[in-house]
Design an enzyme around this catalytic site. Structure first.
Site, PDB file in Angstrom:
ATOM      1  N   HIS A  56       0.840  -1.209   0.000  1.00 26.30           N
ATOM      2  CA  HIS A  56       0.000   0.000   0.000  1.00 26.30           C
ATOM      3  C   HIS A  56       0.874   1.258   0.000  1.00 26.30           C
ATOM      4  O   HIS A  56       0.620   2.213  -0.735  1.00 26.30           O
ATOM      5  CB  HIS A  56      -0.877   0.064   1.260  1.00 26.30           C
ATOM      6  CG  HIS A  56      -1.917  -0.995   1.372  1.00 26.30           C
ATOM      7  ND1 HIS A  56      -2.086  -1.739   2.518  1.00 26.30           N
ATOM      8  CD2 HIS A  56      -2.862  -1.425   0.496  1.00 26.30           C
ATOM      9  CE1 HIS A  56      -3.094  -2.581   2.346  1.00 26.30           C
ATOM     10  NE2 HIS A  56      -3.582  -2.416   1.125  1.00 26.30           N
ATOM     11  N   LYS A  98     -15.678  -8.111   4.547  1.00 25.48           N
ATOM     12  CA  LYS A  98     -14.442  -8.510   5.232  1.00 25.48           C
ATOM     13  C   LYS A  98     -14.581  -8.443   6.749  1.00 25.48           C
ATOM     14  O   LYS A  98     -15.280  -7.581   7.280  1.00 25.48           O
ATOM     15  CB  LYS A  98     -13.289  -7.583   4.799  1.00 25.48           C
ATOM     16  CG  LYS A  98     -12.885  -7.772   3.345  1.00 25.48           C
ATOM     17  CD  LYS A  98     -11.712  -6.881   2.983  1.00 25.48           C
ATOM     18  CE  LYS A  98     -11.304  -7.090   1.529  1.00 25.48           C
ATOM     19  NZ  LYS A  98     -10.309  -6.099   1.080  1.00 25.48           N
ATOM     20  N   SER A 121      -3.363  -7.857   2.406  1.00 24.17           N
ATOM     21  CA  SER A 121      -3.702  -7.704   3.828  1.00 24.17           C
ATOM     22  C   SER A 121      -4.424  -8.949   4.334  1.00 24.17           C
ATOM     23  O   SER A 121      -4.288  -9.319   5.504  1.00 24.17           O
ATOM     24  CB  SER A 121      -4.589  -6.477   4.035  1.00 24.17           C
ATOM     25  OG  SER A 121      -3.864  -5.305   3.764  1.00 24.17           O
TER      26      SER A 121
HETATM   27  O1  PNS Z   1     -10.060  -2.942  -1.714  1.00 22.07           O
HETATM   28  P1  PNS Z   1     -10.736  -2.799  -0.380  1.00 22.07           P
HETATM   29  O2  PNS Z   1      -9.731  -2.647   0.714  1.00 22.07           O
HETATM   30  O3  PNS Z   1     -11.662  -3.937  -0.066  1.00 22.07           O
HETATM   31  O4  PNS Z   1     -11.583  -1.453  -0.504  1.00 22.07           O
HETATM   32  C1  PNS Z   1     -12.565  -1.099   0.413  1.00 22.07           C
HETATM   33  C2  PNS Z   1     -13.291   0.215   0.047  1.00 22.07           C
HETATM   34  C3  PNS Z   1     -14.062   0.641   1.266  1.00 22.07           C
HETATM   35  C4  PNS Z   1     -12.322   1.281  -0.313  1.00 22.07           C
HETATM   36  C5  PNS Z   1     -14.228  -0.035  -1.171  1.00 22.07           C
HETATM   37  O5  PNS Z   1     -15.105  -1.064  -0.872  1.00 22.07           O
HETATM   38  C6  PNS Z   1     -14.993   1.251  -1.553  1.00 22.07           C
HETATM   39  O6  PNS Z   1     -14.534   2.043  -2.346  1.00 22.07           O
HETATM   40  N1  PNS Z   1     -16.197   1.436  -0.947  1.00 22.07           N
HETATM   41  C7  PNS Z   1     -16.998   2.609  -1.165  1.00 22.07           C
HETATM   42  C8  PNS Z   1     -18.303   2.257  -1.849  1.00 22.07           C
HETATM   43  C9  PNS Z   1     -18.154   2.465  -3.335  1.00 22.07           C
HETATM   44  O7  PNS Z   1     -18.037   3.568  -3.812  1.00 22.07           O
HETATM   45  N2  PNS Z   1     -18.084   1.346  -4.091  1.00 22.07           N
HETATM   46  C10 PNS Z   1     -17.802   1.399  -5.514  1.00 22.07           C
HETATM   47  C11 PNS Z   1     -19.017   1.381  -6.376  1.00 22.07           C
HETATM   48  S1  PNS Z   1     -19.662  -0.251  -6.537  1.00 22.07           S
END
Ligand code: PNS
Length: 165
Positions: free
Chosen positions: A16, A40, A126
């Site tokens: 990251h 998760k 992670s």
């Molecule tokens: O890759 P990760 O760590 O699982 O990312 C998690 C997170 C919270 C960044 C991701 O799920 C996200 O961007 N959530 C916000 C909701 C959103 O905008 N989703 C995309 C449209 S489907």
């Protein structure tokens, strides 16, 4: 130009940090947006993930760490960001991120920049770190020292084996 590096960062890894550093070299203002993926099980709560990220990115100029609630495109609009930066390790990352890039582009008009993960961290996740840590394994090669210390203080060695029966 303001760019967003979104993720759950549970925990933040050298992979990251490599992407955040490279994003900061490309964009003058980088917001690390710390969100929740409801699919998760997290090791650290959002406040702790933010605290660890702030410590781990303190030496990178132009980086801020904020909590992400709701849709990424709404967060981007509130903070005047028009670009999302994502690290790509394997083809499966690309397939998923391409879908997200299209949705975020259509719904929110934001651009996605995909950076290839550096070879040193190209298979790091992670999820794997949480798995190794949950059995009391040593993850110090993959995360900043502060994160490794915090994991050691958080995870009770042997607890997972006992729960596994
Ligand atoms: O890759 P990760 O760590 O699982 O990312 C998690 C997170 C919270 C960044 C991701 O799920 C996200 O961007 N959530 C916000 C909701 C959103 O905008 N989703 C995309 C449209 S489907």
């Amino acid at each position: 130009m303001t760019a967003i590096c979104p993720g759950s960062f549970d925990p933040v890894t050298h992979g990251h940090l490599d992407i955040i550093r490279r994003a900061a070299a490309l964009f003058s203002d980088v917001i690390v947006a710390v969100g929740r993926n409801s699919a998760k099980n997290y090791l650290f709560d959002t406040d702790e993930r933010i605290e660890l990220l702030r410590a781990a990115t303190a030496d990178i100029l132009g980086v801020r760490v904020l909590a992400l609630h709701g849709l990424l495109v709404d967060f981007a609009a509130v903070h005047g960001a028009s670009v999302v930066v994502k690290g790509i390790r394997f083809a499966s990352d690309f397939d998923f991120e391409l879908q997200m890039a299209h949705i975020n582009g259509i719904v929110g008009g934001i651009e996605t920049v995909m950076l290839p993960a550096s070879s040193a961290w190209s298979t790091l996740s992670s999820t794997m770190i949480r798995e190794v840590a949950s059995y009391g394994g040593d993850v110090s090669s993959f995360v900043p020292a502060l994160v490794a210390e915090r994991i050691a203080a958080t995870v009770t060695p042997g607890a997972k084996e006992r729960n596994d029966g």
